[in-house]
Design an enzyme around this catalytic site. Sequence first.
Site, short mmCIF file in Angstrom:
data_model
loop_
_atom_site.label_atom_id
_atom_site.label_comp_id
_atom_site.label_asym_id
_atom_site.label_seq_id
_atom_site.Cartn_x
_atom_site.Cartn_y
_atom_site.Cartn_z
CE LYS A 72 -4.13 -1.95 2.13
NZ LYS A 72 -5.17 -1.81 3.16
CG ASP A 109 -8.24 0.32 3.45
OD1 ASP A 109 -8.93 -0.53 2.86
OD2 ASP A 109 -7.00 0.30 3.46
#
Length: 282
Positions: A72, A109
């Site tokens: 990420k 997220d």
Amino acid sequence: MTSSPSATDLYCVMGNPVAHSRSPAIHARFAELTGQRLRYERRLVALDGFAQAVRDFRAEGGRGCNITVPFKFEAQALATTCSERVHLAGAANTLRFQPDGSIQADNTDGLGLVADITRNAGVPLQGARVLLVGAGGAAAGVLGPVLQAGAVHVTVANRTLAKAQALVQSHSALAALQKAELLALSPQALEADFDVIINATASSLAGAEAPVPAHVLRPGSLAYDMMYGPAAQGFLDWARRHGAVPRDGLGMLVEQAAEAFLLWRGVRPPSGQVLQEMRQGA
Ligand code: ATR
């Protein structure tokens, strides 16, 4: 009627490990329910091979991808443009490949967490006092959206206090803008109870019962673990024993996928329905 593969847009999730990922099943169901033609695969990427894997996937015609552990941070670095959420989180979980060759990065997220808490669990974050436990990548990914959802107070508690302080520092301007109080504390220093407690550590995996003292819970507090399955069990059992309302992160997983799907396809999938189907094991 059969369609050639080239008529179907290609997406994937890249990670290492990635075999456990439920994203392919979730996106396949979203596509089915919205009538979108896409294929969504799982790509195991060598630890030193992320940039090459993205290039290869684009060359195959890939339109975008989700990124999971441990890429990420690299995903953010690789992108041409990053959303404000990516800047705040320092990491990206969604890439979108544009026809001009540029790569847009986003992080869905936190949006997924907020959607699951407010829409699916029906617990308001507006005006809430929130405890965020942990200060790693998972916590960083959600703090901005929790503040933007209207929490009036957020304490970040972490075993290593300096990491909580750094996370609070990087979000201080947003907290001021939102008129929210934002504090960093070590778990032992926690005194008050909270409306919502979010576990962003993998404490249950380590066999630890809970990374914070039980007095942070009060009857009816929402105790949310960003993990699901056995990885969340210890924390959820602990929360239930102390009268809190436990919730695992399966809804966050589905909702972050829905936000990515919306970014890529311009269509919002019926995420609540898909979550219900997954909980029923459909
Ligand atoms: P992730 O990307 O999943 O957030 P990470 O960046 O390695 O992973 O961060 C892990 C977080 O979980 C950290 O906040 C870590 O605390 P430290 O910063 O003190 O290392 C926390 N953590 C991991 N195991 C823990 C445990 N057994 N008890 C409490 N906190 C734990």
